[in-house]
Motif scaffolding. Sequence first.
Motif, PDB file in Angstrom:
ATOM      1  N   LYS A 158      51.115  39.363  24.958  1.00 59.15           N
ATOM      2  CA  LYS A 158      50.049  40.132  25.602  1.00 59.15           C
ATOM      3  C   LYS A 158      50.141  41.606  25.215  1.00 59.15           C
TER       4      LYS A 158
ATOM      5  N   LYS B 258      41.380  41.995  23.023  1.00 59.46           N
ATOM      6  CA  LYS B 258      41.239  41.828  24.473  1.00 59.46           C
ATOM      7  C   LYS B 258      40.878  40.397  24.879  1.00 59.46           C
TER       8      LYS B 258
ATOM      9  N   TYR C 187      43.087  38.408  27.496  1.00 60.43           N
ATOM     10  CA  TYR C 187      42.532  37.784  28.704  1.00 60.43           C
ATOM     11  C   TYR C 187      42.954  36.311  28.792  1.00 60.43           C
TER      12      TYR C 187
ATOM     13  N   VAL D 218      46.518  36.264  30.009  1.00 61.17           N
ATOM     14  CA  VAL D 218      46.621  36.548  31.447  1.00 61.17           C
ATOM     15  C   VAL D 218      46.236  35.322  32.270  1.00 61.17           C
TER      16      VAL D 218
ATOM     17  N   GLU E 298      49.351  42.179  40.068  1.00 64.60           N
ATOM     18  CA  GLU E 298      49.343  42.761  38.714  1.00 64.60           C
ATOM     19  C   GLU E 298      48.447  41.949  37.782  1.00 64.60           C
TER      20      GLU E 298
ATOM     21  N   GLN F 118      44.857  43.008  35.939  1.00 62.34           N
ATOM     22  CA  GLN F 118      44.739  42.896  34.477  1.00 62.34           C
ATOM     23  C   GLN F 118      43.562  42.002  34.098  1.00 62.34           C
TER      24      GLN F 118
ATOM     25  N   GLU G 176      40.210  43.849  34.688  1.00 65.07           N
ATOM     26  CA  GLU G 176      39.972  44.905  33.698  1.00 65.07           C
ATOM     27  C   GLU G 176      39.603  44.316  32.333  1.00 65.07           C
TER      28      GLU G 176
END
Length: 514
Positions: A123, A132, A136, A139, A160, A164, A167
Amino acid sequence: MANHQKDFLFVLIKSLSKSEKRQFKIFASRLETSSNTKFIELFNILDKSEVYDEKLILKSGIIKKVQLSNLKSYLYKQILVSIRLNIPSQNIRYQLREQIDFAAILYNKGLYKQSLKILDKTKILALENDEKLMAYEIVEFEKLIESQYITRSIQGRADELVIQAKELNYRNTISSKLSNLSLQLYGIMLKTGYVKSDEEYKYIDDYFNKHISKFDDKKFGFREKYWFYNAYLWRSFLVQDFLSCYKYALKWVTLFYDNPSMIHLNPVFFLKGNHYLLESLYMLKYKSKFKKYLELLEDTIKDSHFPVNDNIASLSFLYVYNNKLNYHILEGTFAESEYLIPEVLNKLKIHTDHLDEHHEMLFYYKFASIYFGNEKYAECIFYLEKIINNKNLSMREDLMCFARILCLIAHYELGKDYYLENQLKNTYKFLIKMNDLHEVQKEIIKFLKNLNSIYPTDIKKEFVKMRARFIELEKNTYEKRAFLYLDIISWLESKIENRKISDIIKEKAKLINR
């Protein structure tokens, strides 16, 4: 010309380098006990063939017709697997994808801690390289594992990951919306070319402002900025605001030079940005900057750190040679540019499977423009007829319209009056059908149609009148695009002054000290 009807397997095999073929044979020998297996034999037959010939394959006796389709599919897959295993480690996207796959393997074995460790490192690497979408995906994978891997820090970790995910989702959504807008504007450009009226201008402007007003570019990262500049560029091209085209193409290219690692990661976007920068400078007749950025592009491509693959090689050829021809047309150095034509034709053969018809037709139009400027009208007509006889109307229609107009003028120069009347009728019908009959085209057709009935002593007067008429039309926003394809005013001046058109354009080029 790219032939998209070719057999996919045959095209793939022909695209392989010597090292890739060698790697495939080593890879294939590990799969089977003998190197003479059916799929390797099929590979060897296709590799040695100049064209795809199914009869030749069946004649070899390695397989029956009913089995051929399955064997080809299997071979196609194994070639891709072989290439995938030998992709250079410098490719960040493959590194990321490989690490995500490793994490999935560990997860499936129940080794959650090890899987999370790999995902966390991956990541960080993805975010450093502005990937990104992959970040994603990572995540979301982390969230799945954390829901099964119970630790005392789960609450803080959950917060957290949620932050993430929000965003990254927000930034990916912005990129997606901007890329959608850019693609839609590009599609309009390919289909209809520049706007032709106030109504079309207003439609494009309203459409664009409605979609772009939602974004605040001050918060953008690299990828969002890229699509933001891309969208503005296509809007500017459509409404013929070439100064704005230059502004946003320069922002696009500067973005890459300010982030050199992104040139390596996104070479296609980098090449396209440079091409549009050069195209906008060509429209503005800004010779000094055109030459500067063309040389900078060539130097960057030649740099040992610049990525190399078939796709990038084809795009590099397309953009560099397209703009080399443009530079000569801009300067009026038609005779000096003729050496480029056989070079381009040879390279078109090499890159035939990677370029579409549209780009080949663009090259033909530039060849025709060069031959016209060099007063080689037969050669000019030869390439224009390749465009005119192309029945694929999905290509840009404005190119086809002006190919017909230039062909009319070339026939007039050759004195082929018996062809001219028929050409006039066909061109007029075509332009009406395309809904593209502007004042410039109307005036050219009317002028050429009446030339035969004008006394020789009055022809120069008619040329003078037409020059004055076209100078007025050139000031019209919706008519000036014709003069970007066809320098009709310089041609008229060459007839009035009884001089070569190349000399007229060279003199004009020297007067524009930019």
